[in-house]
Design a protein around this motif. Structure first.
Motif, PDB file in Angstrom:
ATOM      1  N   THR A  20      -5.798  -0.934  50.302  1.00 53.22           N
ATOM      2  CA  THR A  20      -6.211  -0.960  48.892  1.00 53.22           C
ATOM      3  C   THR A  20      -7.684  -0.607  48.698  1.00 53.22           C
ATOM      4  O   THR A  20      -8.056  -0.149  47.637  1.00 53.22           O
ATOM      5  CB  THR A  20      -5.965  -2.353  48.262  1.00 53.22           C
TER       6      THR A  20
ATOM      7  N   LYS B 150      -6.680   6.170  43.652  1.00 50.70           N
ATOM      8  CA  LYS B 150      -5.238   6.097  43.894  1.00 50.70           C
ATOM      9  C   LYS B 150      -4.801   7.405  44.546  1.00 50.70           C
ATOM     10  O   LYS B 150      -4.700   8.423  43.895  1.00 50.70           O
ATOM     11  CB  LYS B 150      -4.495   5.888  42.575  1.00 50.70           C
TER      12      LYS B 150
ATOM     13  N   ASP C  29     -10.502  -1.132  47.284  1.00 53.79           N
ATOM     14  CA  ASP C  29     -11.017  -1.975  46.199  1.00 53.79           C
ATOM     15  C   ASP C  29      -9.899  -2.177  45.182  1.00 53.79           C
ATOM     16  O   ASP C  29      -9.400  -1.200  44.615  1.00 53.79           O
ATOM     17  CB  ASP C  29     -12.200  -1.285  45.505  1.00 53.79           C
ATOM     18  N   LYS C  30      -9.531  -3.401  44.956  1.00 54.11           N
ATOM     19  CA  LYS C  30      -8.512  -3.644  43.934  1.00 54.11           C
ATOM     20  C   LYS C  30      -8.926  -4.824  43.068  1.00 54.11           C
ATOM     21  O   LYS C  30      -9.224  -5.899  43.572  1.00 54.11           O
ATOM     22  CB  LYS C  30      -7.146  -3.877  44.588  1.00 54.11           C
ATOM     23  N   HIS C  31      -8.932  -4.590  41.777  1.00 52.87           N
ATOM     24  CA  HIS C  31      -9.428  -5.592  40.843  1.00 52.87           C
ATOM     25  C   HIS C  31      -8.364  -6.652  40.563  1.00 52.87           C
ATOM     26  O   HIS C  31      -7.175  -6.411  40.766  1.00 52.87           O
ATOM     27  CB  HIS C  31      -9.869  -4.901  39.553  1.00 52.87           C
TER      28      HIS C  31
ATOM     29  N   SER D  58     -12.053  -8.136  44.607  1.00 58.42           N
ATOM     30  CA  SER D  58     -11.098  -8.975  43.874  1.00 58.42           C
ATOM     31  C   SER D  58     -11.832  -9.870  42.871  1.00 58.42           C
ATOM     32  O   SER D  58     -11.210 -10.494  42.026  1.00 58.42           O
ATOM     33  CB  SER D  58     -10.310  -9.845  44.845  1.00 58.42           C
TER      34      SER D  58
ATOM     35  N   GLN E 143      -4.502   3.083  47.899  1.00 65.64           N
ATOM     36  CA  GLN E 143      -4.001   2.948  46.535  1.00 65.64           C
ATOM     37  C   GLN E 143      -4.629   1.671  45.979  1.00 65.64           C
ATOM     38  O   GLN E 143      -4.125   0.572  46.187  1.00 65.64           O
ATOM     39  CB  GLN E 143      -2.449   2.875  46.567  1.00 65.64           C
ATOM     40  N   GLY E 144      -5.781   1.848  45.336  1.00 73.59           N
ATOM     41  CA  GLY E 144      -6.485   0.692  44.810  1.00 73.59           C
ATOM     42  C   GLY E 144      -6.593   0.769  43.305  1.00 73.59           C
ATOM     43  O   GLY E 144      -5.691   1.275  42.630  1.00 73.59           O
ATOM     44  N   THR E 145      -7.702   0.245  42.784  1.00 71.11           N
ATOM     45  CA  THR E 145      -7.884   0.269  41.340  1.00 71.11           C
ATOM     46  C   THR E 145      -8.529   1.579  40.893  1.00 71.11           C
ATOM     47  O   THR E 145      -7.991   2.283  40.052  1.00 71.11           O
ATOM     48  CB  THR E 145      -8.742  -0.930  40.892  1.00 71.11           C
TER      49      THR E 145
ATOM     50  N   ASP F  73      -5.202  -5.908  38.407  1.00 72.18           N
ATOM     51  CA  ASP F  73      -4.237  -5.031  39.073  1.00 72.18           C
ATOM     52  C   ASP F  73      -3.468  -5.782  40.157  1.00 72.18           C
ATOM     53  O   ASP F  73      -2.283  -5.530  40.378  1.00 72.18           O
ATOM     54  CB  ASP F  73      -4.955  -3.834  39.706  1.00 72.18           C
ATOM     55  N   LEU F  74      -4.162  -6.678  40.850  1.00 75.75           N
ATOM     56  CA  LEU F  74      -3.476  -7.476  41.879  1.00 75.75           C
ATOM     57  C   LEU F  74      -2.380  -8.323  41.237  1.00 75.75           C
ATOM     58  O   LEU F  74      -1.275  -8.447  41.778  1.00 75.75           O
ATOM     59  CB  LEU F  74      -4.471  -8.384  42.619  1.00 75.75           C
TER      60      LEU F  74
ATOM     61  N   HIS G 100       0.053  -6.255  45.766  1.00 72.34           N
ATOM     62  CA  HIS G 100      -0.918  -5.821  46.763  1.00 72.34           C
ATOM     63  C   HIS G 100      -0.247  -4.743  47.627  1.00 72.34           C
ATOM     64  O   HIS G 100       0.178  -3.716  47.101  1.00 72.34           O
ATOM     65  CB  HIS G 100      -1.402  -7.072  47.535  1.00 72.34           C
TER      66      HIS G 100
END
Lengths: 549, 549
Positions: free
Chosen positions: A270, A249, A272-274, A82, A244-246, A277-278, A283
């Motif tokens: 997730t 997916k 890794d989610k940047h 994040s 389903q992250g950055t 995108d959050l 989320h």
């Protein structure tokens, strides 16, 4: 109030012999056990749900027409991705209905070893968001890179005593596991002896190798990229985390798992989610919405975002709206748009309309505790300043001499030049070979007065790349050429570099590369963009390299 | 071999780098995760399943056309109700596919307190059958009877350290729980603090009282007699144990629970099942067959007899045929008749064709251990003689002076006589009042030369009944009249008497009642049938009163 007296107080409220401190009225309850919407008030006392039915409350909140769900849980996240401190991340994901996450502090542990784990445990202890841990199993992640630390079974074992540590995180070294590597099996045995879980990470593993990996005790996987792979893993008893992250997916490809009987053993994560995108997609709520848009049943999708995750991790009092469960609640506007209207954590309103509740949750929670709703664990986030003092090695993790253009000198002397070529949307790269004379710079570029390092040729999308070891001051530098990156001038430097988080620089000339690298170094981590000798932008990420307070 | 080396050995077999010691070939595997039948060999090593697929074994068993299921688990049983020692019960239920049970030693604890629990733990420790425990929560069950012991929270707490103790058994005192009784809540809090479960027992509890009961932490119920009651409990997060035993048969009424989504939170249990019924109907296998005959999906029914029970109790390595799970396997002939063909416990054949395997399981298991299949916990059943010496108080539990006809003298002096009237098939009795002169014996009986005690009148189906306190030598006797029992002459005595297991006698004359009681007393428990001064039949039940070795 002791546990027994606290329980008695809750029973009084449940039986209607005293008013419940809080009653959510007139909403429909999403019941994960019977998979239906129930008309029922939700009575809350002492941080827990105590009744579903007709209740009077000291405080009554009218939620007519809305849906009350259990709080969402992310079963596999690296908080570091994040790019903000856990304290800041909470501000973003609580309003999206996430009330608990299970993090693997793999990135910060690769930078700072057990100090990184300690920091993360402490930085998350005081949050409203409940943060559970899986211990990083593969530090370093590979022998081909240089990390800041190595974690053996011995270093990890001490953490299993913590109730917030749920097991051993993604066992990336599937090959070593299948080969019966002693150190890996020791880590697995230690987790099992403590009665804890072992998460998996084994893209494409199949057949006997998969059987061997599962026999070792690996109970989940979050790397499935198609339904057939996932079903083979489900058949062997693994839980499937639909990621389903950055960067990755997998939801669309795994939509068949959202139906019976598979959904019963699946959950949303997730990984890794940047930050961008959050903010834009949300989320776990965003994954649920997307799944529903793709045809999933909304009640099942909510279960995959909460109840199943709680079941897998043995979080007995989470994931459902029922007596005895924590009052971690998400109020949805409806089951069509599934917009998060408000969020309760331990029975206290912590977010509304997409924002954390006015006055900060902490005060509200103190007040709730004083009002006798009891046993709300009033948490106090460890202030950043305290952490900075306690973990100087996390906030000063760059051990690197000043960087000069000389560090980047590279004059290929053969007839051919190898280039690492990026493939859009994929992690794997290609190798491309160019004749040396084809990379001499073009007339157009020269006319524009730009200076390019030897063999850099932006018109052919070829720039220079360097990775500087920055943990131990070894002075090691990897130099090469990068293609397909799209950089036309200047340089970009980043201390976010999975999994060892060394300092990576790409650029067209050595001077700009050095300036970008120096900017990140001085900031003790971060991102920097440079052109023609000027810093165009910089983002310090001083918490270990990947995070900013 | 240490745990790590053992795991490595299993991984070798799973990966096909060594032959698995045992491979079950050509059967179909009932997969509880994907709810399908899979064509796959089952490879077994070190007591566990290590692979599903194509495997070569040191020993290969052809099971063409058959179905391999996970071993069945009874989630709520009182072993005492089988009237035999655990060692003997195993001989009956292993061949029916039961590989684990969760018992509540409520009966023996009412006789002998913690000695009873200790005895049961020890008597079951050496079995092939895995026996888990829930601690009796309500000893005595009622203040209206005299039991042999009282168990407070303090007496129970010490047992939670055992891995075989899974929690606190059926909380019969639902009223006390809902009222917040301190001692009950202490027992609940102790179980929860140890991370253990609390089972419920609350027939008909509903609404706010149910909410209060569930808020207290009660996670299951086995007393539901109709679907609406069960669904109300499911909605509140309780697991429903569908009971089908000897006295109470709830399956038919609860068939709606065998469908989606309810079945996911339901399991089959017997509670109390008598030896004759076990022999003729079977055990959990019999419930599964009956459920399928009533329309349940066979795969779901099997899950309710194994996987769901394991899930509820947190028995992570049971209830499924998958790598890493114990090789507790039931081979069914087919999914139509669902006849149990053979049974494997920890990877060793323990029963075939309805009988325990030749030569006794123990030898086979020793051999398996020697053959390097490893880590089969070679158990050695504590011999009855050892237990007899170690627990003399269990085998000599009758503390009662010799019984004489004088003990039963009863001459009602009022104008009316109260009779406890049995209702066929029900636990609750009725009160009936007879005019004294109507119970003077009839001419026909007198002609036949029979002697009846005053007010006994077999033609009107009225006999005398007595309950003799037999735990503490108090000499307490309860005397009264019993109707609807059908006894025409002689007397019947029994030390099986839920829940305190005192000595109950019914008869037409004091002499026969005394002889029957004396016969049971001398046997240190059991059943006796007497007529005209002769013992017609007797069954000693010297293990505490309810069981025979």
């Amino acid at each position: 109030m002791g546990r027994r007296e606290h329980l008695k107080d809750q029973i009084q409220a449940a039986a209607g012999r005293k008013r419940a401190p809080l009653v959510l009225k007139s909403a429909k309850v999403l019941n994960v056990f019977t998979e239906e919407l129930m008309e029922a008030d939700v009575a809350v006392c002492g941080g827990c749900i105590v009744g579903l039915g007709d209740y009077d409350g000291e405080v009554e909140t009218d939620l007519a027409g809305k849906i009350i769900c259990p709080g969402f849980i992310d079963g596999h996240i690296h908080l570091e991705s994040s790019m903000v401190s856990p304290e800041e991340l909470e501000q973003v994901i609580l309003p999206h209905g996430t009330t608990a996450v299970v993090t693997d502090p793999h990135e910060i542990a690769n930078v700072a070893g057990t100090d990184g784990i300690d920091y993360m445990l402490e930085a998350t202890e005081g949050l409203k968001l409940d943060v559970f841990f899986m211990l990083p199993s593969c530090v370093p992640a590979t022998g081909l890179d240089e990390s800041g630390a190595e974690l053996g079974a011995k270093e990890l074992e001490r953490y299993y005593g913590s109730g917030r540590v749920l097991g051993l995180a993604e066992l990336m070294n599937a090959y070593g596991t299948v080969q019966g590597d002693g150190e890996i099996l020791q880590k697995v045995c230690d987790a099992q002896a403590a009665g804890k879980l072992v998460d998996g990470h084994a893209p494409g593993l199949s057949g006997r190798e998969l059987d061997a990996y599962v026999t070792a005790g690996v109970k989940s996987d979050h790397e499935c990229s198609d339904a057939a792979e996932a079903i083979e893993k489900l058949r062997r008893g693994q839980w499937v985390m639909i990621r389903q992250g950055t960067a990755a997916k997998n939801l669309e490809a795994l939509m068949p798992l959202c139906g019976a009987p598979y959904y019963q053993r699946c959950m949303f994560v997730t990984d890794d989610k940047h930050p961008g995108d959050l903010l834009t997609e949300g989320h776990i709520d965003g994954i649920i919405r997307r799944a529903v848009a793709l045809g999933a049943d909304p009640i099942r999708a909510v279960k995959m975002g909460s109840f199943h995750t709680a079941q897998y991790f043995g979080l007995q009092d989470r994931g459902a709206v029922a007596p005895g469960y924590r009052a971690d609640l998400v109020v949805l506007s409806d089951l069509e748009t599934m917009t998060v209207h408000s969020v309760y954590k331990d029975g206290v309103l912590v977010a509304e309309g997409g924002k954390t509740a006015e006055g900060g949750g902490k005060q509200t929670r103190d007040a709730a505790a004083e009002a006798g709703t009891g046993q709300v664990p009033v948490k106090c986030a460890a202030a950043q300043t305290d952490l900075r003092e306690k973990y100087p090695q996390i906030y000063h993790s760059f051990h690197l001499e000043p960087v000069t253009p000389e560090h980047f000198r590279l004059e290929p002397d053969g007839a051919q030049v190898r280039v690492i070529w990026l493939v859009p949307g994929e992690l794997l790269t290609e190798e491309r070979i160019f004749p040396r004379e084809a990379l001499q710079g073009r007339a157009g570029a020269a006319e524009a007065g730009r200076r390019f390092a030897p063999c850099v040729d932006p018109e052919q999308d070829v720039v220079k790349m360097a990775v500087l070891e920055r943990h131990k001051g070894t002075g090691h530098i990897g130099l090469g050429f990068l293609g397909g990156y799209g950089l036309q001038r200047g340089a970009v430097a980043s201390s976010v570099g999975h999994d060892s988080h060394n300092l990576t620089v790409a650029g067209v000339c050595d001077e700009d590369m050095a300036l970008a690298a120096e900017t990140v170094r001085k900031n003790q981590g971060g991102l920097a963009v440079v052109a023609d000798g000027k810093v165009l932008g910089e983002l310090p990420l001083p918490i270990g390299g990947p995070m900013t307070p």
